[in-house]
Write an enzyme that holds these catalytic residues in place. Sequence first.
Site, PDB file in Angstrom:
ATOM      1  N   HIS A  52       1.066  -1.096   0.426  1.00  0.00           N
ATOM      2  CA  HIS A  52       0.062   0.002   0.167  1.00  0.00           C
ATOM      3  C   HIS A  52       0.647   1.098  -0.160  1.00  0.00           C
ATOM      4  CE1 HIS A  52      -2.169   2.975   2.622  1.00  0.00           C
ATOM      5  NE2 HIS A  52      -3.221   2.821   1.125  1.00  0.00           N
ATOM      6  N   GLU A  98       0.983  -0.449  -5.013  1.00  0.00           N
ATOM      7  CA  GLU A  98      -0.366   0.775  -4.681  1.00  0.00           C
ATOM      8  C   GLU A  98       0.208   1.995  -4.702  1.00  0.00           C
ATOM      9  OE1 GLU A  98      -3.738   3.174  -3.162  1.00  0.00           O
ATOM     10  OE2 GLU A  98      -1.774   1.970  -2.638  1.00  0.00           O
ATOM     11  N   ASP A 105      -0.757   6.216  -5.678  1.00  0.00           N
ATOM     12  CA  ASP A 105      -1.512   7.240  -6.231  1.00  0.00           C
ATOM     13  C   ASP A 105      -0.633   7.596  -6.918  1.00  0.00           C
ATOM     14  OD1 ASP A 105      -3.374   6.249  -3.715  1.00  0.00           O
ATOM     15  OD2 ASP A 105      -1.839   6.916  -2.377  1.00  0.00           O
ATOM     16  N   HIS A 121      -0.532  11.228  -2.535  1.00  0.00           N
ATOM     17  CA  HIS A 121      -1.708  11.080  -1.502  1.00  0.00           C
ATOM     18  C   HIS A 121      -2.650  12.227  -1.796  1.00  0.00           C
ATOM     19  CE1 HIS A 121      -4.368   9.477   1.503  1.00  0.00           C
ATOM     20  NE2 HIS A 121      -4.639   8.691   0.465  1.00  0.00           N
ATOM     21  N   GLU A 147      -3.531   3.868  -8.185  1.00  0.00           N
ATOM     22  CA  GLU A 147      -5.010   4.492  -8.369  1.00  0.00           C
ATOM     23  C   GLU A 147      -5.534   6.243  -8.205  1.00  0.00           C
ATOM     24  OE1 GLU A 147      -5.795   4.663  -3.591  1.00  0.00           O
ATOM     25  OE2 GLU A 147      -7.455   6.068  -4.082  1.00  0.00           O
TER      26      GLU A 147
END
Length: 250
Positions: free
Chosen positions: A17, A44, A46, A59, A119
Site C-alpha cells: 500500500h 499500489e 496514488d 496521496h 490509483e
Amino acid sequence: MVTRPLPGWPLPAVIAHRCGGALTPENTLAGMRLAARLGLAAVEFDVMLSADGTPWLIHDETLDRTTDGCGPVSAASDAVLSRLDAGRHFHPAWRGEGLPTLTEAAALCRRLGLRANVEIKPAAGFEAATGATVARQVLDCWRGDHLPLVSSFSGVALEAARAVAPDLPLGCLWTRPPADWRTRLDALAAATLHCDATQVDDALLAAARAAGVPVLCYTVNDVAHGRALFQRGVAAVFSDRIDRLPDGFA
Ligand code: G3P
Ligand code: MG
C-alpha cells in the site's frame, strides 16, 4: 454480457500500500525497491496531476504532509515538484528521496518485475482530466507488458479512463461499497471491487464471489486480521507492513 478485463497477471495476496508506506516514505521509488527486495509481487500507488497536467505519485491534495513543499499539488508546476524532497518528512535518513512521476514509477516497476495497482487520485475538480490522462499514460508506459490494475474512488475519473482505454483493467474503490456496486462495476466493465477492510461484510463477499468479482481490501497491517479476511474470501489486501505480511503469507 459485461466484459471485465482483469490484468493478465494473478492478483497477489498482498499488495504494498502506497508502495509500503510504513517502512519507507509513501509513494516513492524507494518504497518500490524495498517491496521488490522483500519479495512482493505488486505495489499500489496514488497518482495526481500537477498544474502542467503531468501525473505524479502523491496521496494528499496538498504537498505539506509528505514533502518539503506546501500548497495544492494541482497548483504546482512540474519544475517545482521535481525539486521536492519526499523523504525527509518520513525520516531524516530518507532525505533526498524525490517525488516520482508516473513515467518513472512505471519504468521502475517494469525493471523490478513488480505489478501495479495505479490509483487515480484526482484533486477536486480535476476528476475527468486525471482519469483520462492517467489512462493514456498507463497504456503508453506499459506498452508491450501486462497492464496495471487502475482504480479510483472517483466514478468520474474511472469513466474518463474507460473512455480512452476500453481494455484497461479497472477497479471500483469505495470505503463501503454501495448497494448497487454490481451495477456500477458493470457500467464501467470494471474487474475488481476495492474497499475498506473494516467495511467488508460476508453478504458482499458472497455476492462478489457469485459474480466472479475479486474483492481487495485496504489497509491491513495485522497478520491475524489478514488471515481472517482471506478465510472469509477476500482476494487480496493492501498493506503498509510488508515486513509482517510478506507475499504468499495467506
Ligand atoms: O487503493 C487502496 C487504498 O490506497 C485506498 O486508500 O487513501 O490509502 O489511497 P488511500
Ligand atoms: Mg491509494
